[in-house]
Design a protein around this motif. Sequence first.
Motif, PDB file in Angstrom:
ATOM      1  N   ALA A  40     -50.164  20.790  48.403  1.00 42.11           N
ATOM      2  CA  ALA A  40     -51.223  19.968  48.990  1.00 42.11           C
ATOM      3  C   ALA A  40     -52.283  19.638  47.945  1.00 42.11           C
ATOM      4  CB  ALA A  40     -51.854  20.691  50.185  1.00 42.11           C
ATOM      5  N   LEU A  41     -52.682  20.622  47.141  1.00 41.22           N
ATOM      6  CA  LEU A  41     -53.675  20.371  46.098  1.00 41.22           C
ATOM      7  C   LEU A  41     -53.146  19.416  45.032  1.00 41.22           C
ATOM      8  CD1 LEU A  41     -55.199  23.938  45.631  1.00 41.22           C
ATOM      9  CD2 LEU A  41     -56.330  21.931  46.597  1.00 41.22           C
ATOM     10  N   SER A  42     -51.899  19.588  44.653  1.00 37.16           N
ATOM     11  CA  SER A  42     -51.283  18.699  43.652  1.00 37.16           C
ATOM     12  C   SER A  42     -51.220  17.272  44.172  1.00 37.16           C
ATOM     13  CB  SER A  42     -49.879  19.182  43.292  1.00 37.16           C
ATOM     14  OG  SER A  42     -49.933  20.457  42.731  1.00 37.16           O
ATOM     15  N   ASN A  43     -50.781  17.127  45.404  1.00 41.67           N
ATOM     16  CA  ASN A  43     -50.691  15.786  45.994  1.00 41.67           C
ATOM     17  C   ASN A  43     -52.078  15.155  46.123  1.00 41.67           C
ATOM     18  OD1 ASN A  43     -47.907  15.832  46.203  1.00 41.67           O
ATOM     19  ND2 ASN A  43     -47.921  16.677  48.273  1.00 41.67           N
ATOM     20  N   GLY A  44     -53.072  15.942  46.505  1.00 41.54           N
ATOM     21  CA  GLY A  44     -54.432  15.427  46.609  1.00 41.54           C
ATOM     22  C   GLY A  44     -54.959  14.964  45.251  1.00 41.54           C
ATOM     23  N   PHE A  45     -54.685  15.768  44.225  1.00 38.39           N
ATOM     24  CA  PHE A  45     -55.107  15.402  42.863  1.00 38.39           C
ATOM     25  C   PHE A  45     -54.445  14.111  42.425  1.00 38.39           C
ATOM     26  CE2 PHE A  45     -54.537  15.547  38.251  1.00 38.39           C
ATOM     27  CZ  PHE A  45     -55.845  15.690  37.841  1.00 38.39           C
ATOM     28  N   LEU A  46     -53.134  14.035  42.626  1.00 34.37           N
ATOM     29  CA  LEU A  46     -52.408  12.823  42.226  1.00 34.37           C
ATOM     30  C   LEU A  46     -52.869  11.618  43.023  1.00 34.37           C
ATOM     31  CD1 LEU A  46     -48.769  14.140  41.706  1.00 34.37           C
ATOM     32  CD2 LEU A  46     -50.389  13.401  39.967  1.00 34.37           C
ATOM     33  N   ASP A  47     -53.077  11.800  44.329  1.00 39.34           N
ATOM     34  CA  ASP A  47     -53.537  10.676  45.149  1.00 39.34           C
ATOM     35  C   ASP A  47     -54.911  10.183  44.692  1.00 39.34           C
ATOM     36  OD1 ASP A  47     -51.226  10.765  46.639  1.00 39.34           O
ATOM     37  OD2 ASP A  47     -52.116  11.884  48.321  1.00 39.34           O
ATOM     38  N   SER A  48     -55.752  11.103  44.238  1.00 41.86           N
ATOM     39  CA  SER A  48     -57.098  10.735  43.810  1.00 41.86           C
ATOM     40  C   SER A  48     -57.098   9.984  42.486  1.00 41.86           C
ATOM     41  CB  SER A  48     -57.972  11.986  43.647  1.00 41.86           C
ATOM     42  OG  SER A  48     -58.137  12.623  44.866  1.00 41.86           O
ATOM     43  N   PHE A  49     -56.300  10.420  41.526  1.00 42.16           N
ATOM     44  CA  PHE A  49     -56.394   9.876  40.175  1.00 42.16           C
ATOM     45  C   PHE A  49     -55.266   8.922  39.790  1.00 42.16           C
ATOM     46  CE2 PHE A  49     -59.016  13.690  39.937  1.00 42.16           C
ATOM     47  CZ  PHE A  49     -60.163  13.153  39.383  1.00 42.16           C
ATOM     48  N   GLN A  50     -54.196   8.874  40.532  1.00 44.31           N
ATOM     49  CA  GLN A  50     -53.064   8.036  40.142  1.00 44.31           C
ATOM     50  C   GLN A  50     -53.426   6.554  40.072  1.00 44.31           C
ATOM     51  OE1 GLN A  50     -49.455   8.807  42.229  1.00 44.31           O
ATOM     52  NE2 GLN A  50     -48.240   7.529  40.865  1.00 44.31           N
ATOM     53  N   PRO A  51     -54.178   5.990  41.042  1.00 46.44           N
ATOM     54  CA  PRO A  51     -54.527   4.560  40.917  1.00 46.44           C
ATOM     55  C   PRO A  51     -55.324   4.267  39.638  1.00 46.44           C
ATOM     56  CG  PRO A  51     -55.012   5.340  43.136  1.00 46.44           C
ATOM     57  CD  PRO A  51     -54.642   6.540  42.323  1.00 46.44           C
ATOM     58  N   MET A  52     -56.234   5.166  39.279  1.00 44.29           N
ATOM     59  CA  MET A  52     -57.019   4.961  38.070  1.00 44.29           C
ATOM     60  C   MET A  52     -56.119   5.036  36.834  1.00 44.29           C
ATOM     61  SD  MET A  52     -60.337   7.025  36.639  1.00 44.29           S
ATOM     62  CE  MET A  52     -59.445   8.556  36.527  1.00 44.29           C
ATOM     63  N   PHE A  53     -55.196   6.000  36.797  1.00 42.25           N
ATOM     64  CA  PHE A  53     -54.264   6.116  35.673  1.00 42.25           C
ATOM     65  C   PHE A  53     -53.401   4.874  35.559  1.00 42.25           C
ATOM     66  CE2 PHE A  53     -54.368  10.975  36.203  1.00 42.25           C
ATOM     67  CZ  PHE A  53     -55.383  11.100  35.286  1.00 42.25           C
ATOM     68  N   GLU A  54     -52.931   4.374  36.697  1.00 38.04           N
ATOM     69  CA  GLU A  54     -52.089   3.171  36.678  1.00 38.04           C
ATOM     70  C   GLU A  54     -52.884   1.969  36.176  1.00 38.04           C
ATOM     71  OE1 GLU A  54     -50.579   2.932  40.662  1.00 38.04           O
ATOM     72  OE2 GLU A  54     -49.074   4.502  40.311  1.00 38.04           O
ATOM     73  N   GLN A  55     -54.161   1.862  36.585  1.00 38.33           N
ATOM     74  CA  GLN A  55     -54.995   0.748  36.138  1.00 38.33           C
ATOM     75  C   GLN A  55     -55.248   0.829  34.632  1.00 38.33           C
ATOM     76  OE1 GLN A  55     -58.803   0.568  38.052  1.00 38.33           O
ATOM     77  NE2 GLN A  55     -59.163  -1.553  37.450  1.00 38.33           N
ATOM     78  N   VAL A  56     -55.550   2.015  34.130  1.00 35.39           N
ATOM     79  CA  VAL A  56     -55.777   2.198  32.701  1.00 35.39           C
ATOM     80  C   VAL A  56     -54.506   1.875  31.918  1.00 35.39           C
ATOM     81  CG1 VAL A  56     -56.232   3.928  30.910  1.00 35.39           C
ATOM     82  CG2 VAL A  56     -57.680   3.836  32.944  1.00 35.39           C
ATOM     83  N   THR A  57     -53.364   2.331  32.424  1.00 31.41           N
ATOM     84  CA  THR A  57     -52.082   2.051  31.764  1.00 31.41           C
ATOM     85  C   THR A  57     -51.825   0.548  31.725  1.00 31.41           C
ATOM     86  OG1 THR A  57     -51.216   4.160  32.548  1.00 31.41           O
ATOM     87  CG2 THR A  57     -49.610   2.522  31.835  1.00 31.41           C
ATOM     88  N   LYS A  58     -52.123  -0.140  32.836  1.00 31.37           N
ATOM     89  CA  LYS A  58     -51.940  -1.588  32.897  1.00 31.37           C
ATOM     90  C   LYS A  58     -52.830  -2.295  31.864  1.00 31.37           C
ATOM     91  CE  LYS A  58     -52.623  -5.520  35.950  1.00 31.37           C
ATOM     92  NZ  LYS A  58     -53.206  -5.961  37.204  1.00 31.37           N
TER      93      LYS A  58
END
Length: 152
Positions: A40-58
């Motif tokens: 649950a903590l891992s999924n919460g962390f990924l859900d929180s930061f994944q959009p930002m990581f994807e935007q930076v990667t883009k």
Amino acid sequence: EQSMSAEGVAVEQAEQAIPAVITASEHEEAIQFDPQTVDALSNGFLDSFQPMFEQVTKHLKELQHSQQEMMVAIKTEDENLSALPQLKPAVDSLSKVPQYLGNLQTLRKDMDTLSDRVEKLKRRTMKIMQRKQGDENQAAEKRAREQAQQRG
């Protein structure tokens, strides 16, 4: 909003699962978390930061693409300019500019020196002319006195 609600759900699941199982032994203390809590903590962390990581990667990919395009354009322009036969005389002329500037500076110094000398000569000439005029005036006065003495 869905990512916010998914984050909220993940945090709630983590809070519910937080009661951790703590085991103690004589030599070490180890904290063990329930696997559902870790998930649950891992999924919460990924859900929180994944959009930002994807935007930076883009953005990084876009930047790399732009840099590659710029490099190709610069290389092409360089090749085009070096291939122009009309450019060689201009390059040759421009390479002589420092020499010409040196010559101009030398001429300017020489002209300044000559101007100073001309000014000094003018002052000297004026003094000589004044002295000569004074001498002529004295000579004229002397002649006038002599003529006056001869008459009288």
